[in-house]
Design a protein around this motif. Sequence first.
Motif: not given
Length: 213
Positions: A149-155, A131-133, A11-19
């Motif tokens: 389905x991942x329903x909570x993510x921000x960063x 970059x914000x997601x 999850x951490x790696x895959x969401x790294x494309x965002x911020x």
Amino acid sequence: MPLRVSLYLALVVALGFTSAQAADNSDGWTEANHTDNLTVYTRPHEGSSLRECKAIGIIDADTTVVKRVIDDTAEYPKFMPYVVESKTISRTADSRVGYQRISPPMVGDRDYTVRVRCESKPCAGGMTYCNRWEVANDLGPAEVKGVTRVKVTQGSWVLEPAGSGKTKATYTIFSDSGGGIPTFLLNSANKTAIPKLFDAIRKQCTLPKYQGK
């Protein structure tokens, strides 16, 4: 690799494309792990038993190079662990919507769609990028049977010049992987997951195709 590490790493790696812009260290952050070129912090997240994570590290590449790597989501299945699908759904001048599916061992596939908002500005020594997601599953594919389905993510990613072709990268993430994984396992995994994310980006930054002009 233990289940708790493999899932959170994915999850951490895959969401790294965002911020979101990283908070100051005094704003509730406590140090969780430290190496020569990376420090990881955690803090409570309001309304959740899961902790928010922040990492600050130096990458031996210009901010424009690091930005190109983070934005190159089409390549994620080739260099980011567990990413098996990554596609851009829509794009504007300063934002994009992207879908990803990850396949960590033992726990089953996860997927999510996020909206990424991109900002940049000149600064002493070059350019600063942010970059914000945030989750945007309503803009992506429908849920698929057998995929959680991942329903909570921000960063966020914040990239700042650090002199001599180096970048100070600040990464934040708050995410709930779903699927009934115990909270204490997810909270304990950041010491392994986030350093692996930075290592993957550092390696990718050395490739000639990202150097540009």
